[in-house]
Design an enzyme around this catalytic site. Structure first.
Site, mmCIF file in Angstrom:
data_model
loop_
_atom_site.group_PDB
_atom_site.id
_atom_site.type_symbol
_atom_site.label_atom_id
_atom_site.label_comp_id
_atom_site.label_asym_id
_atom_site.label_seq_id
_atom_site.Cartn_x
_atom_site.Cartn_y
_atom_site.Cartn_z
ATOM 1 N N LYS A 173 2.598 -14.004 -30.099
ATOM 2 C CA LYS A 173 1.564 -13.725 -31.100
ATOM 3 C C LYS A 173 0.616 -12.650 -30.558
ATOM 4 C CE LYS A 173 -2.279 -14.490 -31.859
ATOM 5 N NZ LYS A 173 -2.839 -13.120 -32.084
ATOM 6 N N GLU A 245 -4.117 -16.163 -18.054
ATOM 7 C CA GLU A 245 -4.532 -14.887 -17.433
ATOM 8 C C GLU A 245 -5.732 -14.375 -18.203
ATOM 9 O OE1 GLU A 245 -3.250 -13.486 -14.848
ATOM 10 O OE2 GLU A 245 -1.103 -13.830 -14.743
ATOM 11 N N CYS A 279 -8.140 -5.618 -17.548
ATOM 12 C CA CYS A 279 -8.716 -6.841 -16.968
ATOM 13 C C CYS A 279 -9.151 -6.622 -15.532
ATOM 14 C CB CYS A 279 -7.726 -7.984 -17.061
ATOM 15 S SG CYS A 279 -6.121 -7.538 -16.409
ATOM 16 N N GLU A 379 -17.982 -9.068 -18.282
ATOM 17 C CA GLU A 379 -16.963 -8.023 -18.333
ATOM 18 C C GLU A 379 -17.356 -7.040 -19.440
ATOM 19 O OE1 GLU A 379 -13.294 -9.192 -20.259
ATOM 20 O OE2 GLU A 379 -12.175 -8.425 -18.543
#
Ligand code: NAD
Length: 477
Positions: A173, A245, A279, A379
C-alpha cells in the site's frame, strides 16, 4: 493517464466509485487518476496473496532465486522510462538521482536471489541417540507493506526482494500520490512469471492502510513511514510480526580534529539529496566549538558549489521541488520557530519564486540553532543544515542522544580511537565515520536503535522467514 490497481496478477479498476486525482509537484499539472481501493478490493488482494504464498512455500530456493533473477533482468531494461515517471510524481532530479534510485531498486532481487540459496537451517544435537532435531526456514506468509512517498519504488522492493525469494506474498500500500512508477514497474512482475497474487499493489491513503494492517488475513506488517503513523499501526495490527522503519533525526558530528571541508560537503549533501526528504538525511549538525567558524564558511561554500535548485529534468539540477505541501509547511514552521528562538538564517530560508509550483524550496543554512527548537528536536524532512554548537566531544554525544529518534548518525574525525568512542556512545542504528548520514548501500542492515521511536527490525532475508523445528524419533521398536 488512468491507472489501475494490481490485484491477483490482474489490472483492475476495483469495486469502488471514488478516485484520486494526482498532480505533479514538478509541473503542477494533473498526471493521473487512480481508483481508490475499497475494503472488498483489499480482501481480494489478501486472499490472492494467501493463495500465492501457499504455492511459493513449496518452490525450491533455487526456483525462487531464478524468478528473482528474471525480475532483476527485466527490471534493468525499464530503468530510464520508469525513472522519468518517478521524477514527475516525486520531484527528485532525473539525472542525479532517479535513474540510480530505480536501478538500485532492482538490485534487491538479484541480491535476495543469491542470499536465498545460502539460507540454511541447523542440525541440533539431541540428548537421545535415536532422535534428530533440525530447523527449517519457512516463509512468514502474507505481508502488508505500508510504504512512504520519498522512495516510492525502492522502499517497497526492500520488502519484496528478500520476501519473495523466501516464499512470502505481499499486499503493498503505497501513498496514492506516488504510485505510478511502482505500478508501471509491476508489469515486470507479470512478464517474469511471478505467481498471480504474490505481489499486489493497492495505493491509497491512511484509511486504506489502516484497514489492511488490521486484516485477519495478514500475517506480518512491514511499515516504513513516520513514527506517528507507526504508533497507530502498532496499536491496531494485533499479534502480527513486524518490521518498523520510522523517522530519523540524523546528527552529523564535526569533531575538533575533523576534515572540516569534507564534513561541510557531507552535511550539505545530506541536506539537499532528495531535497532533504530522506529518513537518514542530515537533520542536525553538531559542531565542536573550536571549528565552528571554519565549518560555517565551508558549508556556505559547499552549498554555493553543489546545490542547483531547478527543473528536475534538467541535467544541471541537483535539487528538485519538495514532494508535497505538508512537507513544505513543516519547513516553514520549523524555520520560523528556530528564528523566533534566536537562530540565524545564513542562506535560503523559504520557498523559491518563479517555478511552476510553490514546492521549490531554497537551500537553507541556519546557525545557532537552539536545542529546544522544532528544527533540532523534530525531523524537518527538507533542504536545511541546522548548526548546533557543542563545547567538546562529550557534549556533542549528549546533544546527539537527546532525541527520541536514532536511525543513522555520522561523525567526522581523523582519530580512529575517537571514532570508536563515538560509535560506542551514540544511540543510533548505524554510525557512519567520515561520510554523509545519507550513506547508503542496498545490502546494509538499516534500521532504528532499540529504545528509540525509529523502530525495529532490519530488512534482512532471515526476517522474512519463520524458523520451524522438526524432531524425528527414529526409534521404531
Ligand atoms: P507517513 O507515516 O505519513 O505515511 C507512511 C505510509 O503510512 C503511507 O503509505 C500512508 O498512507 C500510511 N498510513 C498513514 N496512516 C496510516 C494508518 N493509520 N494505518 C496504516 N497506514 C497508514 O509517512 P510519510 O510522510 O509517507 O513518509 C515520511 C516518513 O517516513 C518520515 O518520517 C521518514 O523518516 C520515514 N521514513 C523512514 C525510513 C526508514 O527506513 N526508517 C525510510 C523512508 C522514510
Amino acid at each position: 493517464m488512468d491507472l489501475q490497481l494490481y490485484i491477483g496478477g490482474e489490472w483492475t479498476d476495483g469495486t469502488g466509485d471514488e478516485t484520486y486525482e494526482i498532480r505533479s509537484p514538478v509541473t503542477g499539472e494533473h498526471i493521473y487518476t487512480l481508483p481508490k481501493p475499497t475494503p472488498a478490493d483489499i480482501d481480494r488482494a489478501v486472499a490472492a496473496a494467501r493463495a500465492a504464498t501457499e504455492e511459493l512455500r513449496h518452490w525450491s530456493a533455487f526456483e525462487r532465486a531464478d524468478l528473482c533473477h528474471r525480475i532483476a533482468r527485466l527490471w534493468a531494461e525499464r530503468v530510464e522510462e520508469v525513472a522519468r515517471i518517478l521524477t514527475l510524481e516525486q520531484g527528485k532530479p532525473y539525472h542525479a538521482e532517479a535513474i540510480d534510485d530505480i536501478a538500485e531498486s532492482g538490485d534487491y532481487f538479484s541480491i535476495a536471489a543469491e542470499d536465498a540459496k545460502r539460507l540454511t537451517g541447523e542440525v541440533i544435537p539431541t540428548t537421545e541417540r535415536h532422535r534428530r532435531m533440525v530447523t527449517l526456514r519457512r516463509p512468514v506468509g502474507v505481508w502488508a507493506a505500508i510504504t512512504p512517498w520519498n522512495f516510492p519504488v525502492m522502499i517497497p522492493m526492500e520488502y519484496v526482494g528478500p520476501g519473495l525469494a523466501t516464499g512470502n506474498a505481499f499486499v503493498i500500500k503505497p501513498p496514492e500520490f506516488t504510485a505510478w512508477a511502482l505500478l508501471e514497474m509491476a508489469k515486470v512482475f507479470d512478464e517474469a512469471g511471478v505467481p498471480p497474487g504474490a505481489i499486489n499493489i493497492v495505493p491509497g491513503g491512511g484509511d486504506v492502510g489502516a484497514y489492511l494492517v488490521a486484516h485477519d488475513g495478514v500475517d506480518a506488517v512491514g511499515f516504513t513511514g513516520s513514527s506517528e503513523t507507526g504508533r497507530k499501526i502498532v496499536a491496531s495490527m494485533g499479534l502480527k510480526r513486524s518490521i518498523m522503519e520510522m523517522s530519523g533525526n540524523g546528527p552529523l558530528v564535526v569533531a575538533a580534529d575533523a576534515d572540516v571541508e569534507a564534513a561541510a560537503t557531507a552535511a550539505v549533501y545530506g541536506a539537499y539529496y532528495n531535497a532533504g526528504q530522506v529518513c537518514c538525511a542530515t537533520e542536525r549538525v553538531i559542531v565542536v566549538d573550536d571549528v565552528h567558524d571554519e565549518f560555517v564558511a565551508a558549508t556556505l561554500t559547499a552549498a554555493e558549489r553543489d546545490v542547483r535548485l531547478g527543473d528536475p529534468f534538467d541535467p544541471a539540477t541537483t535539487m528538485g521541488p519538495l514532494n508535497n505541501e505538508a512537507t513544505a509547511e513543516k519547513m516553514d514552521r520549523h524555520l520560523a520557530d528556530a528564528v523566533a528562538r534566536g537562530a540565524e538564517i545564513l542562506t535560503g530560508g523559504g520557498r523559491a519564486d518563479g517555478f511552476p509550483t510553490s514546492l521549490y524550496y531554497r537551500f537553507t543554512v541556519v546557525d545557532g540553532v537552539p536545542e529546544d527548537s522544532a528544527l533540532s528536536q523534530e525531523e524537518s524532512f527538507g533542504p536545511v543544515v541546522p548548526i548546533l554548537v557543542a563545547r567538546d566531544d562529550q557534549e556533542a554525544v549528549e546533544i546527539a542522544n537527546r532525541s527520541h529518534l536514532g536511525l543513522q548518525a555520522a561523525v567526522f574525525t581523523r582519530d580512529l580511537s575517537k571514532a570508536w568512542w563515538y560509535a560506542d556512545h551514540i544511540r543510533s542504528g548505524t554510525v557512519i565515520v567520515n561520510d554523509s548520514t545519507d550513506f547508503w548501500e542496498t545490502f546494509q542492515p538499516f534500521g532504528g536503535a532499540a529504545g528509540t521511536d525509529t523502530g525495529w527490525g532490519r530488512q534482512r532475508i532471515e526476517e522474512f522467514t519463520d524458523l520451524q523445528t522438526v524432531v524425528f524419533n527414529l526409534d521404531d521398536g
